[in-house]
Design an enzyme around this catalytic site. Structure first.
Site, PDB file in Angstrom:
ATOM      1  N   CYS A 144      17.898 -38.905 -34.179  1.00  0.00           N
ATOM      2  CA  CYS A 144      17.111 -39.210 -35.378  1.00  0.00           C
ATOM      3  C   CYS A 144      15.711 -39.679 -34.996  1.00  0.00           C
ATOM      4  O   CYS A 144      15.574 -40.612 -34.206  1.00  0.00           O
ATOM      5  CB  CYS A 144      17.835 -40.277 -36.194  1.00  0.00           C
ATOM      6  SG  CYS A 144      16.948 -40.653 -37.689  1.00  0.00           S
TER       7      CYS A 144
ATOM      8  N   HIS B  84      21.668 -30.715 -31.438  1.00  0.00           N
ATOM      9  CA  HIS B  84      20.783 -30.120 -32.444  1.00  0.00           C
ATOM     10  C   HIS B  84      19.769 -29.313 -31.650  1.00  0.00           C
ATOM     11  O   HIS B  84      18.980 -29.878 -30.891  1.00  0.00           O
ATOM     12  CB  HIS B  84      20.133 -31.243 -33.272  1.00  0.00           C
ATOM     13  CG  HIS B  84      19.273 -30.754 -34.383  1.00  0.00           C
ATOM     14  ND1 HIS B  84      18.724 -31.597 -35.322  1.00  0.00           N
ATOM     15  CD2 HIS B  84      18.861 -29.511 -34.731  1.00  0.00           C
ATOM     16  CE1 HIS B  84      18.011 -30.891 -36.193  1.00  0.00           C
ATOM     17  NE2 HIS B  84      18.073 -29.627 -35.843  1.00  0.00           N
TER      18      HIS B  84
ATOM     19  N   GLY C  85      24.955 -29.108 -41.459  1.00  0.00           N
ATOM     20  CA  GLY C  85      24.465 -30.222 -42.268  1.00  0.00           C
ATOM     21  C   GLY C  85      24.103 -29.760 -43.661  1.00  0.00           C
ATOM     22  O   GLY C  85      24.931 -29.716 -44.570  1.00  0.00           O
ATOM     23  N   ARG C  86      22.842 -29.343 -43.810  1.00  0.00           N
ATOM     24  CA  ARG C  86      22.340 -29.027 -45.155  1.00  0.00           C
ATOM     25  C   ARG C  86      23.117 -27.917 -45.837  1.00  0.00           C
ATOM     26  O   ARG C  86      23.369 -27.986 -47.041  1.00  0.00           O
ATOM     27  CB  ARG C  86      20.843 -28.686 -45.058  1.00  0.00           C
ATOM     28  CG  ARG C  86      20.007 -29.917 -44.747  1.00  0.00           C
ATOM     29  CD  ARG C  86      18.648 -29.574 -44.227  1.00  0.00           C
ATOM     30  NE  ARG C  86      18.699 -28.967 -42.889  1.00  0.00           N
ATOM     31  CZ  ARG C  86      17.652 -28.646 -42.170  1.00  0.00           C
ATOM     32  NH1 ARG C  86      16.454 -28.857 -42.657  1.00  0.00           N
ATOM     33  NH2 ARG C  86      17.779 -28.110 -40.963  1.00  0.00           N
TER      34      ARG C  86
HETATM   35  C1  LIG Z   1      19.365 -36.020 -45.653  1.00  0.00           C
HETATM   36  C2  LIG Z   1      19.649 -35.963 -44.182  1.00  0.00           C
HETATM   37  C3  LIG Z   1      20.034 -37.111 -43.511  1.00  0.00           C
HETATM   38  C4  LIG Z   1      20.351 -37.059 -42.144  1.00  0.00           C
HETATM   39  N1  LIG Z   1      20.826 -38.194 -41.534  1.00  0.00           N
HETATM   40  C5  LIG Z   1      21.288 -38.112 -40.250  1.00  0.00           C
HETATM   41  C6  LIG Z   1      21.991 -39.186 -39.635  1.00  0.00           C
HETATM   42  O1  LIG Z   1      22.258 -40.222 -40.254  1.00  0.00           O
HETATM   43  N2  LIG Z   1      22.396 -39.025 -38.354  1.00  0.00           N
HETATM   44  C7  LIG Z   1      22.161 -37.868 -37.635  1.00  0.00           C
HETATM   45  O2  LIG Z   1      22.561 -37.758 -36.474  1.00  0.00           O
HETATM   46  N3  LIG Z   1      21.507 -36.845 -38.204  1.00  0.00           N
HETATM   47  C8  LIG Z   1      21.101 -36.927 -39.485  1.00  0.00           C
HETATM   48  N4  LIG Z   1      20.530 -35.840 -40.072  1.00  0.00           N
HETATM   49  C9  LIG Z   1      20.382 -34.588 -39.295  1.00  0.00           C
HETATM   50  C10 LIG Z   1      21.637 -33.707 -39.455  1.00  0.00           C
HETATM   51  O3  LIG Z   1      22.784 -34.360 -38.959  1.00  0.00           O
HETATM   52  C11 LIG Z   1      21.446 -32.367 -38.729  1.00  0.00           C
HETATM   53  O4  LIG Z   1      21.279 -32.634 -37.362  1.00  0.00           O
HETATM   54  C12 LIG Z   1      20.231 -31.602 -39.235  1.00  0.00           C
HETATM   55  O5  LIG Z   1      20.178 -31.582 -40.653  1.00  0.00           O
HETATM   56  C13 LIG Z   1      20.238 -30.156 -38.712  1.00  0.00           C
HETATM   57  O6  LIG Z   1      21.406 -29.485 -39.137  1.00  0.00           O
HETATM   58  P1  LIG Z   1      21.380 -28.443 -40.380  1.00  0.00           P
HETATM   59  O7  LIG Z   1      20.279 -27.473 -40.119  1.00  0.00           O
HETATM   60  O8  LIG Z   1      22.745 -27.833 -40.387  1.00  0.00           O
HETATM   61  O9  LIG Z   1      21.100 -29.267 -41.614  1.00  0.00           O
HETATM   62  C14 LIG Z   1      20.222 -35.855 -41.437  1.00  0.00           C
HETATM   63  C15 LIG Z   1      19.828 -34.689 -42.127  1.00  0.00           C
HETATM   64  C16 LIG Z   1      19.563 -34.739 -43.478  1.00  0.00           C
HETATM   65  C17 LIG Z   1      19.183 -33.462 -44.206  1.00  0.00           C
END
Ligand SMILES: Cc1cc2nc3c(=O)[nH]c(=O)nc-3n(C[C@H](O)[C@H](O)[C@H](O)COP(=O)(O)O)c2cc1C
Length: 334
Positions: free
Chosen positions: A96, A167, A229-230
């Site tokens: 993060c 990631h 995630g999203r």
């Molecule tokens: C609203 C939001 C909050 C997130 N909070 C965290 C978190 O608390 N811890 C973490 O490791 N990653 C967090 N992430 C990152 C996601 O875990 C993930 O790594 C990132 O969205 C990429 O994956 P995706 O493309 O499938 O969304 C967050 C992402 C979003 C969109």
């Protein structure tokens, strides 16, 4: 044949999104996907309202508690608290990039500190008997995504971490917002594949920009699993196909309506405890994504759920509205 790992599919930790209501909803759609909490700071757990932060209904397993922090003692204590609460694994956030996180020198900033990260992992492992895992990036700022990532993984693995969720993009510690940091740095899946090839002994899962189960299957040829995630949050019905398509379960997927109906007892219980309906329904808005009538259903739910005394009935009404419109659309086509 490749062994099926429980981590073959997981839903990413997402602050403010993957709270216990969201997970209760997702768990109805999939029994097998690994679910993560939002990141919780170790100190918040130690000093804060534990039940509020950690409590979950009994049937959310496999469930991982994600912790943030950079003090070995705090993280060890927080991990132990999580284990005692019944979490299946503890995950350390090393990805993060928010400013708040950097000022505490944790999250993605830890990528610059493999030795400290190793000490954190060692302290947590000492405190618990459940697995301790790490979610990281392929690098930060000017780091070399080949050598520096390899060194980071080797040093942290040496401390006993056997499972990394990567990631597949860098994080820029200054100049980009957390949102931009999830979109602007380019994805490099090949880099994560090379990591697995170099360290086949480790469990390596991939995250970032994955949108479909077919893409998960592609990554599954090279890696131990995919984390969404999203895509899982905005289109949660994707989860209804995970048990069958990813884990090979022979159970039928629930329909959208069955998922909504199965959610009603949970909603009623939570309302009885004083939870407001929109805190739960906000996570359900994507269930009918791209279906005829979805927009009407969402609008109905947004308005009605906020009214004083709104109960679970509102959720069933919104569902009936969309289901009727879907049926009408289907009749028009046939
Ligand atoms: C609203 C939001 C909050 C997130 N909070 C965290 C978190 O608390 N811890 C973490 O490791 N990653 C967090 N992430 C990152 C996601 O875990 C993930 O790594 C990132 O969205 C990429 O994956 P995706 O493309 O499938 O969304 C967050 C992402 C979003 C969109």
């Amino acid at each position: 044949m490749k062994k099926i790992s429980i981590h073959q599919f997981s839903v990413a930790p997402m602050m403010d999104w993957t709270d216990r209501h969201c997970r209760a909803f997702m768990r109805l759609a999939t029994k097998r996907a690994v679910l993560y909490t939002e990141m919780l700071h170790a100190r918040a757990l130690i000093h804060g309202k534990r039940e509020q932060l950690l409590g979950f209904p009994s049937d959310q397993s496999p469930l991982v508690l994600q912790l943030g922090g950079s003090e070995p003692g705090d993280l060890a204590l927080a991990a132990k608290i999580g284990e005692d609460y019944g979490y299946d694994e503890i995950n350390l956030n090393v990805g993060c990039p928010s400013e708040r996180v950097q000022s505490g020198n944790f999250g993605a900033a830890l990528m610059l500190e493999p030795d400290l990260t190793a000490r954190l992992v060692a302290a947590m492992r000492e405190a618990v008997s459940i697995p301790v895992t790490v979610k990281c990036r392929i690098g930060v700022d000017e780091q070399d995504t080949e050598q520096d990532l390899d060194r980071f993984i080797d040093v942290v693995a040496q401390a006993g971490c056997e499972h990394f969720i990567v990631h597949a993009r860098k994080a820029w510690l200054s100049g980009l917002s957390p949102k931009d940091n999830r979109e602007i740095p380019p994805l490099d899946y090949q880099r994560v594949y090379r990591l697995k090839q170099r360290r086949p002994d480790l469990h390596i899962c991939i995250n970032g920009g994955i949108e479909t189960l077919d893409q998960c299957a592609q990554h599954g040829k090279m890696l131990d699993g995919s984390m969404l995630g999203r895509a899982a949050y905005h289109n949660p019905y994707i989860l209804a196909h995970v048990d069958r398509h990813i884990y090979g379960a022979d159970t039928a997927s629930l329909t959208r309506a069955q998922i909504v109906e199965a959610m009603i007892p949970y909603i009623e219980d939570e309302l009885a405890k004083g939870v407001r309906l929109p805190s739960i329904t906000r996570h359900m808005m994507g269930l009918y994504l791209h279906q005829p009538g979805a927009r009407h259903g969402r609008r109905y739910l947004s308005i009605e759920a906020c009214k004083d005394g709104a109960g679970a009935r509102v959720v069933l009404e919104a569902m009936a509205l969309v289901e009727n419109m879907r049926e009408e659309a289907a009749c028009r086509v046939s």
